[in-house]
Design a protein around this motif. Structure first.
Motif, short mmCIF file in Angstrom:
data_model
loop_
_atom_site.label_atom_id
_atom_site.label_comp_id
_atom_site.label_asym_id
_atom_site.label_seq_id
_atom_site.Cartn_x
_atom_site.Cartn_y
_atom_site.Cartn_z
N LYS A 1 0.85 -1.20 0.00
CA LYS A 1 0.00 0.00 0.00
C LYS A 1 0.88 1.26 0.00
O LYS A 1 0.94 2.03 0.95
N GLN A 2 1.60 1.41 -1.09
CA GLN A 2 2.63 2.44 -1.20
C GLN A 2 2.08 3.86 -1.06
O GLN A 2 0.96 4.14 -1.51
N PRO A 3 2.89 4.77 -0.49
CA PRO A 3 2.47 6.18 -0.40
C PRO A 3 2.14 6.74 -1.79
O PRO A 3 2.92 6.56 -2.72
N GLY A 4 0.98 7.37 -1.90
CA GLY A 4 0.64 8.04 -3.15
C GLY A 4 0.12 7.15 -4.25
O GLY A 4 -0.81 7.53 -4.96
N ILE A 5 0.68 5.93 -4.43
CA ILE A 5 0.24 5.09 -5.56
C ILE A 5 -0.38 3.77 -5.11
O ILE A 5 -0.81 2.98 -5.95
N GLY A 6 -0.42 3.52 -3.80
CA GLY A 6 -1.01 2.26 -3.32
C GLY A 6 -2.44 2.15 -3.78
O GLY A 6 -3.30 2.92 -3.36
N GLY A 7 -2.72 1.21 -4.68
CA GLY A 7 -4.01 1.15 -5.36
C GLY A 7 -5.15 0.72 -4.47
O GLY A 7 -4.96 0.09 -3.43
N GLU A 8 -6.36 1.05 -4.92
CA GLU A 8 -7.54 0.64 -4.16
C GLU A 8 -7.77 -0.86 -4.36
O GLU A 8 -7.38 -1.45 -5.37
N VAL A 9 -8.42 -1.47 -3.39
CA VAL A 9 -8.87 -2.85 -3.51
C VAL A 9 -10.39 -2.78 -3.51
O VAL A 9 -11.00 -2.32 -2.55
N VAL A 10 -10.99 -3.18 -4.62
CA VAL A 10 -12.44 -3.00 -4.79
C VAL A 10 -13.21 -3.94 -3.84
O VAL A 10 -12.66 -4.93 -3.36
N PRO A 11 -14.49 -3.61 -3.55
CA PRO A 11 -15.26 -4.46 -2.65
C PRO A 11 -15.29 -5.92 -3.13
O PRO A 11 -15.52 -6.18 -4.31
N ILE B 1 -11.26 -11.92 9.16
CA ILE B 1 -12.28 -11.56 8.17
C ILE B 1 -13.03 -12.81 7.70
O ILE B 1 -12.44 -13.73 7.14
N HIS B 2 -14.33 -12.82 7.93
CA HIS B 2 -15.18 -13.92 7.46
C HIS B 2 -15.13 -13.98 5.93
O HIS B 2 -15.12 -12.93 5.27
N GLY B 3 -15.13 -15.18 5.37
CA GLY B 3 -14.99 -15.34 3.92
C GLY B 3 -16.07 -14.69 3.08
O GLY B 3 -15.87 -14.43 1.90
N ASP B 4 -17.24 -14.41 3.69
CA ASP B 4 -18.32 -13.77 2.94
C ASP B 4 -18.46 -12.27 3.26
O ASP B 4 -19.36 -11.62 2.74
N LEU B 5 -17.59 -11.75 4.12
CA LEU B 5 -17.67 -10.33 4.46
C LEU B 5 -17.27 -9.47 3.27
O LEU B 5 -16.23 -9.70 2.65
N ILE B 6 -18.08 -8.46 2.97
CA ILE B 6 -17.73 -7.53 1.89
C ILE B 6 -16.80 -6.47 2.46
O ILE B 6 -17.15 -5.76 3.41
N HIS B 7 -15.59 -6.40 1.91
CA HIS B 7 -14.59 -5.44 2.41
C HIS B 7 -13.79 -4.88 1.25
O HIS B 7 -13.77 -5.42 0.16
#
Length: 280
Positions: A140-150, A230-236
């Protein structure tokens, strides 16, 4: 021996996640971070330009990704390269993650992943013969650490019935500014939305992602050393890191191997069966 008392277990079952503070010691964190620094220093970026992005997962999956299941492989951020195809900043600040067999190959990571406390936790959650199917060091790099979609972890590590649990260890403080986890509490009760399948043509989701209302998500801000279960079905999800501070984390995904079956159409296809954490 289970590590969780009834109260946190009840929270996990109702909310779909649980934060365990001070789960890892500062020594454990330091040994994993130092070893990763060495691995990155030794890594030759010209040997691969494999990019990892949750937005374009279907397009960016190649043999290097598939083979990483039983190796230590390096994946760049989407925004790490300029138009000329060269890295815009040092490799140390360009990587998205390293995966997916740190827990088997690297002693510092193996020691934590197969520790008594991790086994006790899985025992508390009712596992009979748990195995770690993948591990990732996420920068999760400074400035460029990309989003992880739901997403839901069971989409990617499917067993019948479903048994995946994510263990997300903060190696550095994680907050809203540097891209902490966000989750929809209780969303694990609504079941699995879609699956990520591998066939002869590559990988694909079996259906499009639903759209989520961002106001349903809550941030999970944690101090270094905290473990998020994190439960396997949790949306995160997590957002881009827009700060000047990195947000290193070490993540494990565990499934059971008793009373359930690993789906052959999962992207992970191992040549060697993983060792169980314990057998009860």
């Amino acid at each position: 021996m289970g590590i969780l008392s009834p109260e946190p277990l009840q929270f996990f079952n109702s909310q779909g996640y649980l934060v365990i503070e001070s789960f890892a010691s500062s020594d454990e964190i330091e040994s994993m971070m130092q070893r990763m620094e060495q691995l990155v220093d030794e890594f030759d970026p010209s040997s691969t330009a494999s990019i990892f992005s949750t937005k374009n997962q279907q397009k960016l999956t190649d043999d290097y990704f598939f083979d990483s299941v039983e190796r230590i492989s390096f994946f760049f951020e989407e925004k790490a390269f300029g138009d000329d195809g060269k890295l815009k900043q040092p490799k140390q600040l360009s990587l998205n993650k390293v995966g997916h067999a740190l827990h088997e190959i690297e002693p510092a990571f193996k020691k934590f992943s197969s520790s008594e406390k991790v086994s006790s936790l899985m025992h508390s959650l009712g596992y009979k013969r748990p195995v770690v199917m993948q591990s990732m060091y996420i920068f999760k790099q400074p400035g460029i650490g990309g989003e992880v979609v739901p997403h839901q972890d069971n989409s990617f590590l499917y067993t019948e019935p479903q048994t995946c649990t994510g263990l997300w260890l903060a190696l550095e403080d994680a907050n809203i500014l540097n891209g902490c986890l966000w989750a929809i509490p209780g969303s694990h009760k609504n079941g699995l939305v879609r699956r990520f399948l591998r066939d002869k043509d590559g990988v694909k989701f079996d259906r499009p992602s639903p759209s989520y209302d961002q106001k349903d998500f809550v941030p999970i801000e944690v101090k270094a050393g905290s473990l998020v279960v994190i439960h396997g079905d949790l949306i995160h999800q997590s957002f881009e890191n827009q700060s000047q501070k990195s947000r290193h984390a070490y993540s494990l995904h565990v499934v059971d191997t008793v009373g359930c079956k690993w789906a052959p159409e999962n992207w992970i296809r191992r040549k060697v069966e993983p060792e169980p954490l314990f057998v009860s």
